[in-house]
Design a protein around this motif. Structure first.
Motif, PDB file in Angstrom:
ATOM      1  N   GLY A 192       0.771  -1.239   0.000  1.00 33.81           N
ATOM      2  CA  GLY A 192       0.000   0.000   0.000  1.00 33.81           C
ATOM      3  C   GLY A 192       0.797   1.280   0.000  1.00 33.81           C
ATOM      4  O   GLY A 192       0.220   2.372  -0.022  1.00 33.81           O
ATOM      5  N   LEU A 193       2.120   1.205  -0.011  1.00 34.81           N
ATOM      6  CA  LEU A 193       2.952   2.410   0.027  1.00 34.81           C
ATOM      7  C   LEU A 193       3.206   2.952  -1.387  1.00 34.81           C
ATOM      8  O   LEU A 193       3.135   2.219  -2.374  1.00 34.81           O
ATOM      9  N   LYS A 194       3.515   4.241  -1.452  1.00 37.20           N
ATOM     10  CA  LYS A 194       3.973   4.865  -2.689  1.00 37.20           C
ATOM     11  C   LYS A 194       5.495   4.936  -2.621  1.00 37.20           C
ATOM     12  O   LYS A 194       6.047   5.597  -1.734  1.00 37.20           O
ATOM     13  N   THR A 219      11.303   4.806  -7.351  1.00 44.61           N
ATOM     14  CA  THR A 219      12.405   3.994  -7.830  1.00 44.61           C
ATOM     15  C   THR A 219      12.717   4.417  -9.265  1.00 44.61           C
ATOM     16  O   THR A 219      12.211   5.427  -9.744  1.00 44.61           O
ATOM     17  N   ALA A 220      13.558   3.655  -9.955  1.00 44.52           N
ATOM     18  CA  ALA A 220      13.936   3.977 -11.334  1.00 44.52           C
ATOM     19  C   ALA A 220      13.489   2.853 -12.253  1.00 44.52           C
ATOM     20  O   ALA A 220      13.645   1.667 -11.927  1.00 44.52           O
ATOM     21  N   VAL A 221      12.953   3.214 -13.401  1.00 49.61           N
ATOM     22  CA  VAL A 221      12.401   2.231 -14.324  1.00 49.61           C
ATOM     23  C   VAL A 221      13.505   1.408 -14.989  1.00 49.61           C
ATOM     24  O   VAL A 221      14.612   1.899 -15.246  1.00 49.61           O
ATOM     25  N   GLY A 222      13.214   0.129 -15.230  1.00 52.47           N
ATOM     26  CA  GLY A 222      14.148  -0.740 -15.933  1.00 52.47           C
ATOM     27  C   GLY A 222      15.378  -1.116 -15.138  1.00 52.47           C
ATOM     28  O   GLY A 222      16.408  -1.464 -15.726  1.00 52.47           O
ATOM     29  N   GLU A 252      13.706  -1.911  -9.447  1.00 53.58           N
ATOM     30  CA  GLU A 252      12.329  -2.039  -9.907  1.00 53.58           C
ATOM     31  C   GLU A 252      11.920  -3.508  -9.950  1.00 53.58           C
ATOM     32  O   GLU A 252      10.800  -3.869  -9.556  1.00 53.58           O
ATOM     33  N   ARG A 253      12.817  -4.370 -10.417  1.00 50.09           N
ATOM     34  CA  ARG A 253      12.525  -5.803 -10.463  1.00 50.09           C
ATOM     35  C   ARG A 253      12.187  -6.340  -9.079  1.00 50.09           C
ATOM     36  O   ARG A 253      11.241  -7.133  -8.907  1.00 50.09           O
ATOM     37  N   ILE A 254      12.941  -5.910  -8.070  1.00 51.06           N
ATOM     38  CA  ILE A 254      12.685  -6.362  -6.704  1.00 51.06           C
ATOM     39  C   ILE A 254      11.297  -5.923  -6.240  1.00 51.06           C
ATOM     40  O   ILE A 254      10.524  -6.717  -5.697  1.00 51.06           O
ATOM     41  N   LEU A 255      10.974  -4.660  -6.468  1.00 49.71           N
ATOM     42  CA  LEU A 255       9.676  -4.149  -6.030  1.00 49.71           C
ATOM     43  C   LEU A 255       8.521  -4.843  -6.749  1.00 49.71           C
ATOM     44  O   LEU A 255       7.485  -5.142  -6.145  1.00 49.71           O
ATOM     45  N   ALA A 303       2.324  -2.098  -3.721  1.00 50.51           N
ATOM     46  CA  ALA A 303       2.880  -0.746  -3.615  1.00 50.51           C
ATOM     47  C   ALA A 303       2.681  -0.041  -4.948  1.00 50.51           C
ATOM     48  O   ALA A 303       2.679  -0.671  -6.014  1.00 50.51           O
ATOM     49  N   GLN A 304       2.510   1.267  -4.896  1.00 53.73           N
ATOM     50  CA  GLN A 304       2.445   2.073  -6.114  1.00 53.73           C
ATOM     51  C   GLN A 304       3.843   2.585  -6.407  1.00 53.73           C
ATOM     52  O   GLN A 304       4.448   3.274  -5.588  1.00 53.73           O
ATOM     53  N   LEU A 305       4.373   2.237  -7.575  1.00 54.52           N
ATOM     54  CA  LEU A 305       5.734   2.638  -7.929  1.00 54.52           C
ATOM     55  C   LEU A 305       5.720   3.974  -8.658  1.00 54.52           C
ATOM     56  O   LEU A 305       4.978   4.163  -9.626  1.00 54.52           O
ATOM     57  N   LEU A 306       6.544   4.894  -8.190  1.00 57.22           N
ATOM     58  CA  LEU A 306       6.677   6.219  -8.792  1.00 57.22           C
ATOM     59  C   LEU A 306       8.070   6.302  -9.412  1.00 57.22           C
ATOM     60  O   LEU A 306       9.077   6.126  -8.720  1.00 57.22           O
TER      61      LEU A 306
END
Length: 308
Positions: free
Chosen positions: A168-170, A173-176, A180-183, A198-201
Motif C-alpha cells: 500500500g505504500l507509494k 524507484t527507477a524504471v528498468g 524495480e525488479r525487486i519491487l 505498492a504504487q511505484l513512482l
C-alpha cells in the motif's frame, strides 16, 4: 546529477548502529585527500600477480572509473580529481601491488568495451557481479551491492525489509532497474497473499525524487544505498529504514572488473582481504559513510545476479 564540488558535513550514519548514528564525520572532497587510508605493499598479493601479465603502462595500474555519484565517485573541489570510496579502493589496490596508479575517467556504459580492448587493466566503478558479465570478465568483490529504503525523517515508517512492509505504500524507484525488479516481485508476493501492492513512482532525476519524498507525495525512496545515504547524511531530511541486496533473493556484490583469464582478479582479492583483516577496509568505507556496505571477505568470481 552534477558532481558535488564542496565539502559536506556528515551529521550521522543514519542506518548503522547507535554509535554510528551518533558519530560525526566530515566528507572530504578536497583534491589532496589527506585523510585517505593507504595500503602497504602486500607480498601475498604481489605473488598472486601472473608473471606474464603486461600492464597497460609498465609499473602502473591503469584503472577506469566513472565520476558519477558520491560517495562511490565524484569530482573534488578542483573539478578534476576523482575522489570517493571507489577511488580510494583503486589507490589501495595499486599500493598493495607496489604500483603507481593511473585513474582514467570514463562514461560508465563505455567500460566493458574499453576493458576488453585493453585500454585499462581494471575497472573500479560500482560494477555489480552478474552471470552475464562473468562470461567476458573476471571479478574481485569489494563491496556489498545494497539498495536502500529511505523515508522522510518524520515518517512513521520504521522498517522496510520484506515484501509485506511495502504493501500500500507509494515508493520512488527507477524504471528498468534491478530495484524495480525487486519491487515488482514483492508486489507479486503481496498480491498472492491478499495484500495491497505498492504504487511505484518513477524518477530519473535525484533532485525531483528528493522533492517528491520530502513533500509527502511518496512514502519511501528505493534505489542504490550509497547515494541515498550520502544525501541523508548531508541534508538530514531523510533516514534509512532498510536495505536489500541488489541480487535479492540471491546476492550481487560490487567488484573490480578485469579481463577474463588475465589473472588479476586473484591478486585484487588477496589485497582486499588483507585490508579487511587489518581494518583499513572498514576505515575506508566509514570514511565515506557507507559502513553498511562492508563485505566479510572478498571473493573471486562469486555467483552473480542471474539473467532474468
Amino acid at each position: 546529477m552534477k558532481p558535488l564540488a564542496r565539502t559536506f558535513l556528515v551529521l550521522a550514519m543514519l542506518s548503522g548502529s547507535l554509535a554510528q548514528a551518533q558519530s560525526i564525520a566530515q566528507i572530504d572532497l578536497s583534491p589532496a585527500q589527506t585523510g585517505r587510508i593507504h595500503a602497504q605493499p602486500d607480498p601475498a598479493a604481489i605473488q598472486a600477480l601472473p608473471a606474464d601479465f603486461r600492464f597497460v603502462t609498465p609499473g602502473t595500474l591503469t584503472v577506469a572509473i566513472s565520476a558519477a555519484v558520491p560517495p562511490a565517485s565524484t569530482y573534488a573541489t578542483d573539478a578534476r580529481t576523482v575522489v570517493g570510496a571507489d577511488a580510494d579502493h583503486a589507490h589501495q589496490m595499486a599500493e598493495a601491488l607496489g604500483l603507481k596508479l593511473d585513474l582514467v575517467t570514463v562514461a560508465w556504459p563505455d567500460w566493458p568495451l574499453g576493458l576488453a580492448s585493453g585500454k585499462y587493466d581494471a575497472v573500479i566503478s560500482n560494477v555489480g557481479v552478474t552471470e552475464e558479465r562473468k562470461l567476458k570478465f573476471d571479478f574481485s568483490t569489494y563491496r556489498l551491492g545494497l539498495h536502500g529504503f529511505f523515508v522522510r525523517k518524520d515518517s512513521p515508517i520504521q522498517s522496510i525489509k520484506e515484501p509485506q512492509d511495502i504493501a500500500g505504500l507509494k515508493i520512488i524507484t527507477a524504471v528498468g532497474t534491478i530495484q524495480e525488479r525487486i519491487l515488482l516481485e514483492w508486489n507479486r508476493i503481496n498480491l498472492a497473499a491478499g495484500l495491497k501492492p505498492a504504487q511505484l513512482l518513477y524518477f530519473d532525476d535525484l533532485v525531483a525524487a528528493k522533492l517528491a519524498l520530502e513533500s509527502g507525495r511518496a512514502d519511501a525512496h528505493f534505489n542504490p544505498y550509497g547515494p541515498l545515504a550520502y544525501l541523508a547524511a548531508r541534508e538530514g531530511r531523510t533516514r534509512a529504514v532498510g536495505t536489500v541486496n541488489a541480487g535479492w533473493p540471491l546476492k550481487a556484490d560490487v567488484a573490480v572488473a578485469t579481463r577474463k583469464g588475465s589473472g588479476l582478479a586473484a591478486a585484487f582479492t588477496v589485497a582486499t582481504n588483507t585490508l579487511i583483516r587489518n581494518g583499513k577496509y572498514a576505515q575506508t568505507l566509514a570514511r565515506w559513510g557507507i559502513a553498511e556496505e562492508a563485505l566479510p571477505r572478498a571473493e573471486t568470481n562469486p555467483p552473480g545476479l542471474p539473467k532474468f
